[in-house]
Design an enzyme around this catalytic site. Sequence first.
Site: not given
Length: 534
Positions: A209, A251
């Site tokens: 956002d 990851e």
Amino acid sequence: MAAPHSPRSDDWWRDAVIYQVYPRSFADGDGDGTGDLAGVRARLPHLAELGVDAVWFTPWYASPMVDGGYDVADYRAIDPAFGTLAEAEKLIAEARELGIRTLVDIVPNHVSDRHPWFRAALEAGPGSPERERFHFRPGRGEHGELPPNAWPSQFSGTTWTRVPDGEWYLHLFTPEQPDLNWAHPDVRREHEDVLRFWFDRGVAGVRIDSAALLVKDPALADFEEGADPHPYIDRDELHDIYRSWRAIADEYGAVFVGEVWLPDAERFARYLRPDELHTAFNFTFLTCPWEVGRLRRTIDATLAEHAPVGAPATWVLCNHDVTRTVTRYGRADTAFDFAAKRFGTPTDLDLGTRRARAAALLTLALPGSVYLYQGEELGLPEADIPPERIQDPMHFRSGGIDPGRDGCRVPLPWEAEAPWYGFGSDGEPWLPQPEDWAHHAVDRQRTDPGSMLTLYREALSLRRSEKGFGDGPMTWLPAEDGVLAFARTDGLRCVVNLSDVPAALPPHERLLLASGPLRADGTLPRDTAVWLRA
Ligand code: NOJ
């Protein structure tokens, strides 16, 4: 129901169709008038049948809902009105079984004034370490009675609020959304931890956002029109934050989509460098009028700005902040501008719907990924909300001039004959549904070959089976004035006629899909699009 989608490679996001769920208004499982996770779980088959690749949930965290959940009090808890964390985990897993990935919404610019950090900051008082996580300052003027600066708000109104001990705090949005201080290590650490929290729960991506607003000029210097750098938009320091976020996402093989409203294409593309965000919303396209030259220029500019950084474009017609597509396209001004929203704008919904159908085929044929906002597949128009039922702070902060965003957030109609159109069983929906929405209900549209829902289902199914759509090259084809025509690989063609003059279709072997009937002589009428195989 369509066969579950086979999981694609790590690059699934480069051409995904991502469906935005506004949980408060999607489906109400417990009958209290507010949508919830139980409702979403029960309606997952709708999303699987529609054929979307992923779902992005606008904030579902614990929140006082002053700004529809973009005022987060606890990132690790689901708002009790929506359900529980255990339910969210089930939902993520159930969706994945249907081949649908989940994206959550992270709101790093600000928290709710109910967030424990802000409560602690208020209590601890001026000069305390707790206040350093926010932007607290003494006021100007003889008695500190004036705000520290005059920064413009992202909603209208002031950006500073004074607390009883005399200090002021910064909020680019409402006073209930204090801005975090991104120069503070706690703020960085906390968000990195929140990302891991959700990635550990199987979330495949994050929508960020207000992604270009986090970093503020440390001097909080007054705003001057044209100031470069801007004191709080698109500051260079942001990129370092997103590089560390990217390392975490990598990851997990997770992806980001940034809410980046920036007019400057080169500055926009910086967020999409290979070690930063994977994608960002294409607001230039969302705000573009239904006008052939503007659309073509916007498409060209979008592809040109993404090419150097190797990021796929996104195509967005609408979301929970803007006027719904069929309404916008049915008006004299078909562009979108927050500042221009007014009550009572004359709208031709038949025209808007015809154009929205054509726009659906246009966007789904362009290279990159597509965002679909709940209800867009039903052709929902913007609803008129009676003034006494409006909840959006944007309306109130404009002094009542801006109708706000509730008109695009009305609870979905599922069943034409059921109370509240099957949104929920008992309680009246939190926003009123228009009386003439039965024909928009999912159950009516499912069996109607001419419905918006059928068009979207057919288009998404073709887009999935035809490998030439999605990511990849596109080439403009020669076309008459007022016509957009382009080729994708595998002989796929998309033609859209925006002019009054019927357009001849280019030579083709097969008509794959049309947004509306062709004329008896086989030409393409105004505001109609087709997909062809050459
Ligand atoms: C953008 C969100 O989409 C909008 O709904 C919200 O009001 C602001 N950011 C503030 O978080």
